[in-house]
Design an enzyme around this catalytic site. Structure first.
Site, PDB file in Angstrom:
ATOM      1  N   ASP A   1       0.846  -1.201   0.000  1.00 19.44           N
ATOM      2  CA  ASP A   1       0.000   0.000   0.000  1.00 19.44           C
ATOM      3  C   ASP A   1       0.879   1.247   0.000  1.00 19.44           C
ATOM      4  O   ASP A   1       2.017   1.209   0.448  1.00 19.44           O
ATOM      5  CB  ASP A   1      -0.808   0.135   1.310  1.00 19.44           C
ATOM      6  CG  ASP A   1      -1.653  -1.051   1.608  1.00 19.44           C
ATOM      7  OD1 ASP A   1      -2.060  -1.730   0.673  1.00 19.44           O
ATOM      8  OD2 ASP A   1      -1.891  -1.262   2.814  1.00 19.44           O
ATOM      9  N   ARG A   2       0.261   2.346  -0.365  1.00 20.69           N
ATOM     10  CA  ARG A   2       0.996   3.620  -0.393  1.00 20.69           C
ATOM     11  C   ARG A   2       1.616   3.923   0.976  1.00 20.69           C
ATOM     12  O   ARG A   2       2.762   4.352   1.077  1.00 20.69           O
ATOM     13  CB  ARG A   2       0.020   4.724  -0.799  1.00 20.69           C
ATOM     14  CG  ARG A   2       0.643   6.072  -0.878  1.00 20.69           C
ATOM     15  CD  ARG A   2      -0.247   7.012  -1.667  1.00 20.69           C
ATOM     16  NE  ARG A   2       0.331   8.333  -1.684  1.00 20.69           N
ATOM     17  CZ  ARG A   2      -0.206   9.382  -1.061  1.00 20.69           C
ATOM     18  NH1 ARG A   2      -1.320   9.256  -0.383  1.00 20.69           N
ATOM     19  NH2 ARG A   2       0.384  10.551  -1.126  1.00 20.69           N
TER      20      ARG A   2
END
Ligand code: URA
Length: 250
Positions: A113-114
């Site tokens: 994920d970011r």
């Protein structure tokens, strides 16, 4: 209808090879193949399920060679704030900005994920990438997750036994242990990689995730790799990536 049969473990379908190398989604690749844009070893192939070995077969799309001559393997220490995609429609920084400029077409082995940092592998070797991602091969992914309050033993025990999320997603058992004195940091070792799995597990018990780092994939770790940097993965490391699990099984 004939079901295509794989001739050796090194093979993938033509549509899959094109999608894995980021050329197109699998469905778009299938259209290109059916329309006759794709050659394998000089011959037009119109069957998206045509099996081939990306290490030895030459794939061309409209006359341009698709695959790099050599397989490449890289380990990245992904910082927070970077998205694991080639081009982000919202213009956010992507992990590709951190790769050296002279790289052939590479794909990330799984995603982070970011807001997750840590180990991200890149390769153009579809078979090796698939082996690491697929749950059947049980290559362990280790995460260190810090939450807003001490994690209670009862919750760790539920994780160890395998659990079902509220939306019905079933998760395999994980290894889980507290790793900080205050009990807020936990090390989780997973053998599958469902979307946002660690965050969803912690949120299931009402914890708020403060930080999430992937510290290892199999035997490959972040050790000595500064944030934002990339290093090659040596042949021996690649061969031994699944060794922890094999040792347990014997
Ligand atoms: N689990 C998550 O929740 N996020 C990641 O990025 C990786 C695993």
């Amino acid at each position: 209808m004939t079901v295509p049969t794989r001739r050796s473990r090194a093979q993938v379908t033509l549509a899959r090879a094109l999608s894995k190398f980021g050329f197109a989604s699998r469905s778009k690749a299938a259209v290109l193949i059916r329309e006759g844009h794709v050659r394998v070893n000089g011959r037009v192939v119109r069957d998206p399920d045509h099996w081939l070995d990306p290490r030895t077969d030459r794939i061309e799309v409209d006359g341009s060679r698709l695959l790099a001559e050599e397989f490449r393997y890289l380990a990245m220490h992904k910082p927070r704030g970077y998205v694991t995609t080639r081009a982000d429609e919202r213009g956010r920084e992507t992990v590709y900005a951190l790769l050296p400029p002279d790289m052939p077409w590479l794909f990330p082995v799984g995603r982070l994920d970011r807001e997750t940092s840590g180990l991200l592998l890149f390769t153009n070797d579809v078979r090796w990438g698939d082996m690491i991602s697929s749950p059947e091969h049980h290559v362990q992914k280790t995460y260190e997750v810090t939450v807003d309050r001490p994690v209670v033993e009862r919750d760790l025990e539920v994780m160890r036994n395998g659990m079902t999320l509220d939306d019905g997603t079933e998760l395999l058992p994980v290894e889980a242990r507290r790793s900080s004195r205050d009990g807020c940091t936990v090390v989780l070792t997973l053998t599958e990689g469902k979307n946002r799995q660690v965050r969803r597990m912690m949120e299931h018990f009402g914890y708020e995730v403060v930080a999430l780092v992937r510290t290892a994939i199999g035997t490959i770790t972040l050790k000595g790799l500064p944030v934002g940097q990339v290093r090659p993965v040596a042949a021996e490391e690649r061969r031994r990536i699944g060794d922890i699990r094999k040792k347990e099984k014997t």
